[in-house]
Design a protein around this motif. Structure first.
Motif, PDB file in Angstrom:
ATOM      1  N   GLY A   1     130.237  14.527  10.350  1.00  0.00           N
ATOM      2  CA  GLY A   1     129.346  14.274   9.229  1.00  0.00           C
ATOM      3  C   GLY A   1     129.943  14.493   7.851  1.00  0.00           C
ATOM      4  N   LEU A   2     131.165  14.972   7.767  1.00  0.00           N
ATOM      5  CA  LEU A   2     131.741  15.261   6.448  1.00  0.00           C
ATOM      6  C   LEU A   2     131.954  14.011   5.604  1.00  0.00           C
ATOM      7  N   SER A   3     132.311  12.908   6.204  1.00  0.00           N
ATOM      8  CA  SER A   3     132.495  11.686   5.418  1.00  0.00           C
ATOM      9  C   SER A   3     131.162  11.219   4.830  1.00  0.00           C
TER      10      SER A   3
ATOM     11  N   LEU B   1     121.097  19.704   4.842  1.00  0.00           N
ATOM     12  CA  LEU B   1     120.149  18.861   5.571  1.00  0.00           C
ATOM     13  C   LEU B   1     120.883  17.775   6.363  1.00  0.00           C
ATOM     14  N   ILE B   2     121.863  17.125   5.749  1.00  0.00           N
ATOM     15  CA  ILE B   2     122.641  16.098   6.447  1.00  0.00           C
ATOM     16  C   ILE B   2     123.353  16.712   7.652  1.00  0.00           C
ATOM     17  N   HIS B   3     123.911  17.903   7.459  1.00  0.00           N
ATOM     18  CA  HIS B   3     124.599  18.583   8.560  1.00  0.00           C
ATOM     19  C   HIS B   3     123.644  18.862   9.723  1.00  0.00           C
ATOM     20  N   VAL B   4     122.492  19.413   9.423  1.00  0.00           N
ATOM     21  CA  VAL B   4     121.502  19.728  10.466  1.00  0.00           C
ATOM     22  C   VAL B   4     121.032  18.445  11.160  1.00  0.00           C
ATOM     23  N   LEU B   5     120.762  17.417  10.386  1.00  0.00           N
ATOM     24  CA  LEU B   5     120.343  16.142  10.979  1.00  0.00           C
ATOM     25  C   LEU B   5     121.444  15.547  11.851  1.00  0.00           C
ATOM     26  N   ASN B   6     122.694  15.725  11.441  1.00  0.00           N
ATOM     27  CA  ASN B   6     123.805  15.215  12.231  1.00  0.00           C
ATOM     28  C   ASN B   6     123.911  15.944  13.575  1.00  0.00           C
ATOM     29  N   VAL B   7     123.767  17.257  13.562  1.00  0.00           N
ATOM     30  CA  VAL B   7     123.792  18.031  14.811  1.00  0.00           C
ATOM     31  C   VAL B   7     122.635  17.591  15.711  1.00  0.00           C
TER      32      VAL B   7
ATOM     33  N   ARG C   1     121.170  14.711  15.656  1.00  0.00           N
ATOM     34  CA  ARG C   1     121.489  13.335  16.060  1.00  0.00           C
ATOM     35  C   ARG C   1     122.393  13.330  17.290  1.00  0.00           C
ATOM     36  N   ILE C   2     123.441  14.163  17.278  1.00  0.00           N
ATOM     37  CA  ILE C   2     124.377  14.204  18.410  1.00  0.00           C
ATOM     38  C   ILE C   2     123.677  14.715  19.663  1.00  0.00           C
ATOM     39  N   ALA C   3     122.866  15.756  19.506  1.00  0.00           N
ATOM     40  CA  ALA C   3     122.139  16.311  20.661  1.00  0.00           C
ATOM     41  C   ALA C   3     121.166  15.282  21.231  1.00  0.00           C
ATOM     42  N   LEU C   4     120.392  14.670  20.379  1.00  0.00           N
ATOM     43  CA  LEU C   4     119.411  13.679  20.838  1.00  0.00           C
ATOM     44  C   LEU C   4     120.107  12.468  21.458  1.00  0.00           C
ATOM     45  N   LEU C   5     121.196  12.032  20.856  1.00  0.00           N
ATOM     46  CA  LEU C   5     121.942  10.912  21.415  1.00  0.00           C
ATOM     47  C   LEU C   5     122.436  11.237  22.819  1.00  0.00           C
ATOM     48  N   SER C   6     122.950  12.441  23.010  1.00  0.00           N
ATOM     49  CA  SER C   6     123.445  12.842  24.332  1.00  0.00           C
ATOM     50  C   SER C   6     122.336  12.859  25.367  1.00  0.00           C
ATOM     51  N   ILE C   7     121.189  13.380  24.990  1.00  0.00           N
ATOM     52  CA  ILE C   7     120.056  13.434  25.915  1.00  0.00           C
ATOM     53  C   ILE C   7     119.561  12.024  26.241  1.00  0.00           C
ATOM     54  N   LEU C   8     119.433  11.190  25.222  1.00  0.00           N
ATOM     55  CA  LEU C   8     118.960   9.819  25.465  1.00  0.00           C
ATOM     56  C   LEU C   8     119.951   9.015  26.307  1.00  0.00           C
ATOM     57  N   LEU C   9     121.241   9.215  26.084  1.00  0.00           N
ATOM     58  CA  LEU C   9     122.240   8.502  26.888  1.00  0.00           C
ATOM     59  C   LEU C   9     122.217   8.948  28.348  1.00  0.00           C
ATOM     60  N   TYR C  10     121.829  10.173  28.579  1.00  0.00           N
ATOM     61  CA  TYR C  10     121.694  10.669  29.951  1.00  0.00           C
ATOM     62  C   TYR C  10     120.632   9.853  30.707  1.00  0.00           C
TER      63      TYR C  10
ATOM     64  N   PHE D   1     120.988   2.615  16.170  1.00  0.00           N
ATOM     65  CA  PHE D   1     119.901   3.532  15.837  1.00  0.00           C
ATOM     66  C   PHE D   1     120.383   4.803  15.139  1.00  0.00           C
ATOM     67  N   PHE D   2     121.396   5.456  15.693  1.00  0.00           N
ATOM     68  CA  PHE D   2     121.806   6.734  15.126  1.00  0.00           C
ATOM     69  C   PHE D   2     122.571   6.617  13.806  1.00  0.00           C
ATOM     70  N   PRO D   3     123.389   5.578  13.575  1.00  0.00           N
ATOM     71  CA  PRO D   3     123.915   5.405  12.218  1.00  0.00           C
ATOM     72  C   PRO D   3     122.784   5.121  11.213  1.00  0.00           C
ATOM     73  N   LEU D   4     121.821   4.322  11.648  1.00  0.00           N
ATOM     74  CA  LEU D   4     120.672   4.045  10.783  1.00  0.00           C
ATOM     75  C   LEU D   4     119.922   5.332  10.461  1.00  0.00           C
ATOM     76  N   PHE D   5     119.809   6.203  11.434  1.00  0.00           N
ATOM     77  CA  PHE D   5     119.126   7.491  11.259  1.00  0.00           C
ATOM     78  C   PHE D   5     119.819   8.334  10.181  1.00  0.00           C
ATOM     79  N   ILE D   6     121.132   8.523  10.307  1.00  0.00           N
ATOM     80  CA  ILE D   6     121.827   9.418   9.380  1.00  0.00           C
ATOM     81  C   ILE D   6     121.972   8.776   7.998  1.00  0.00           C
ATOM     82  N   TYR D   7     122.317   7.489   7.949  1.00  0.00           N
ATOM     83  CA  TYR D   7     122.448   6.828   6.646  1.00  0.00           C
ATOM     84  C   TYR D   7     121.085   6.600   5.998  1.00  0.00           C
TER      85      TYR D   7
END
Length: 185
Positions: A94-96, A125-131, A133-142, A155-161
């Motif tokens: 998320g640093l970029s 806030l961006i950092h927390v949302l990014n974390v 995002r990664i957790a939710l993405l992993s669960i949904l991909l499961y 979906f997830f790039p749209l979410f963070i941007y």
């Protein structure tokens, strides 16, 4: 030519401040990343932190999660329910996105104190949302492995941007010098 410089001075100042800030922060970030040897699969500290926080967030909400170093590339493997679900690489930290956010806020700067507080609060806030995002993405991909392209690529790039865009709108309309001029008129 002088007429155009005067006429477009606000835009040129915005563009100059944005580019200067973006280039400076990107240079600092790249210098930080150059401390790590990708050939030895070293992962930078921020990416490791994001991976650990993702795992801890998932554990907090009773989702089984584990992280391990990746043996083939500079990445952290994230497991959910004992299944490898994600490879957390430098681009996932998320640093970029935070650099882009900060550059825009500085380009449309307001009062110094408000600018600094908004940058700190927005970056957190961006950092927390990014974390999240990664957790939710992993669960949904499961549960929906065939939807990886739409989840990870759209979906997830749209979410963070989208979150960054909303922060920018709030900044420009409530706190920037531009907003101050409009509300006082």
């Amino acid at each position: 030519m002088k007429k155009y410089l005067v006429r477009y001075k606000p835009f040129l100042l915005f563009l100059g401040k944005f580019l200067l800030t973006y280039l400076l922060l990107t240079f600092v970030y790249e210098s930080y990343l150059n401390q790590f040897d990708a050939k030895k699969f070293e992962v930078d500290g921020v990416t490791q932190l994001v991976a650990e926080q993702t795992k801890n967030g998932m554990l907090f909400f009773n989702f089984e999660a584990k992280v391990t170093p990746n043996a083939k590339e500079p990445a952290i493997n994230l497991f959910y329910n004992q299944r490898h679900m994600a490879r957390i690489i430098e681009g996932c930290n998320g640093l970029s996105v935070i650099i882009l956010f900060i550059s825009f806020v500085i380009a449309f700067s307001g009062k110094k104190r408000e600018t600094i507080l908004f940058i700190i609060g927005g970056s957190l806030l961006i950092h927390v949302l990014n974390v999240f995002r990664i957790a939710l993405l992993s669960i949904l991909l499961y549960y929906f492995p065939t939807r990886e392209h739409i989840l990870h690529g759209v979906f997830f790039p749209l979410f963070i941007y989208g979150a960054v865009f909303l922060l920018w709108i709030i900044w420009v309309n409530k706190f920037s010098k531009y907003a101050t001029k409009n509300f006082k008129s």
